[in-house]
Enzyme design. Sequence first.
Site, PDB file in Angstrom:
ATOM      1  N   ILE A   1       0.813  -1.210   0.000  1.00 10.59           N
ATOM      2  CA  ILE A   1       0.000   0.000   0.000  1.00 10.59           C
ATOM      3  C   ILE A   1       0.854   1.270   0.000  1.00 10.59           C
ATOM      4  CG2 ILE A   1      -1.934  -1.136   1.164  1.00 10.59           C
ATOM      5  CD1 ILE A   1      -0.980   0.106   3.803  1.00 10.59           C
ATOM      6  N   ASP A   2       2.175   1.121  -0.142  1.00  9.55           N
ATOM      7  CA  ASP A   2       3.085   2.235   0.097  1.00  9.55           C
ATOM      8  C   ASP A   2       3.323   3.144  -1.106  1.00  9.55           C
ATOM      9  OD1 ASP A   2       4.893   0.681  -1.474  1.00  9.55           O
ATOM     10  OD2 ASP A   2       5.620  -0.330   0.336  1.00  9.55           O
TER      11      ASP A   2
ATOM     12  N   HIS B   1      -4.811  -4.298  -1.845  1.00  8.64           N
ATOM     13  CA  HIS B   1      -5.100  -3.779  -0.513  1.00  8.64           C
ATOM     14  C   HIS B   1      -5.135  -2.262  -0.471  1.00  8.64           C
ATOM     15  CE1 HIS B   1      -3.508  -7.852   1.199  1.00  8.64           C
ATOM     16  NE2 HIS B   1      -4.743  -7.930   0.737  1.00  8.64           N
TER      17      HIS B   1
ATOM     18  N   SER C   1       6.290 -11.971  -0.246  1.00  8.20           N
ATOM     19  CA  SER C   1       4.999 -12.205   0.410  1.00  8.20           C
ATOM     20  C   SER C   1       5.053 -13.490   1.216  1.00  8.20           C
ATOM     21  CB  SER C   1       3.872 -12.300  -0.626  1.00  8.20           C
ATOM     22  OG  SER C   1       2.646 -12.640   0.002  1.00  8.20           O
ATOM     23  N   SER C   2       4.503 -13.445   2.425  1.00  7.77           N
ATOM     24  CA  SER C   2       4.435 -14.648   3.259  1.00  7.77           C
ATOM     25  C   SER C   2       3.320 -15.582   2.807  1.00  7.77           C
ATOM     26  CB  SER C   2       4.213 -14.248   4.723  1.00  7.77           C
ATOM     27  OG  SER C   2       3.028 -13.467   4.838  1.00  7.77           O
TER      28      SER C   2
END
Length: 259
Positions: A108-109, A126, A201-202
């Site tokens: 989202i940054d 997101h 990503s996890s």
Amino acid sequence: MSERELKAAQDTLRDFLAQARSAVAFTGAGLSTECGIPDFRSPGGLWTQNKPIPFDVFVAHQAARDEAWRRKFAMDAAFGAATPGRGHTALARLLADGRLRAIITQNIDGLHQASGVPDAALVELHGNTTYATCLDCGQRHELDWVRSRFEASGGKAPFCEACEGPVKTATISFGQAMPVAEMARADKLSRACDLFIVIGSSLVVYPAAGFPLIAKRAGARLVIINREETDFDEMADLVVRAEIGDVLEPFIQGVAANA
């Protein structure tokens, strides 16, 4: 991972990209840690410092909205000067070179955009924290507008100047509905690609984490680049557990050399 193993993984990824007709990248918080932005779950991560505020609580309580904006501006003071890292730059170059079709991101940054990725090639699952929207009428509000009213009121979250609805960063909170258009586009890209590259990503936040599985079941090769193991590693065609910038940095030079 040894230097020799890293080189072999980079060579395999380069081959996969050369063979792909439609490659898609899927990025998570690990891509931005090199830029000084903490991820969410690891020690010192954002969720270890502040428990997330659920969407229904934000909507229902002024105090929750006040706290959400207090956190937002505190985070901006700490991380707002972050600039794109090597991973962002490499992906932007791969897109410009035609080796990637699109980027699906959980982030989202706004650093993908700052690296030169056009909006048309980016799917933000997101949302985006670099601006705000009214939850009632959808009007966009810039952060400077929110901040000025927040500070002038002594820390009270402002209401929309058009309809008096609650104003929230343009992100998807826990309990908030996922964006329909972005989810549909990510699904279409995942089903149509022949190479799906997960980066940082996890793969534990659903429904977003389901897209690698969709791509793999549709016949795509699956690559996972992440410092920690994921639940999808066993089905991947290539797993690289190393610093993302170290993995992708050669692709900046490689793309430039072949442009």
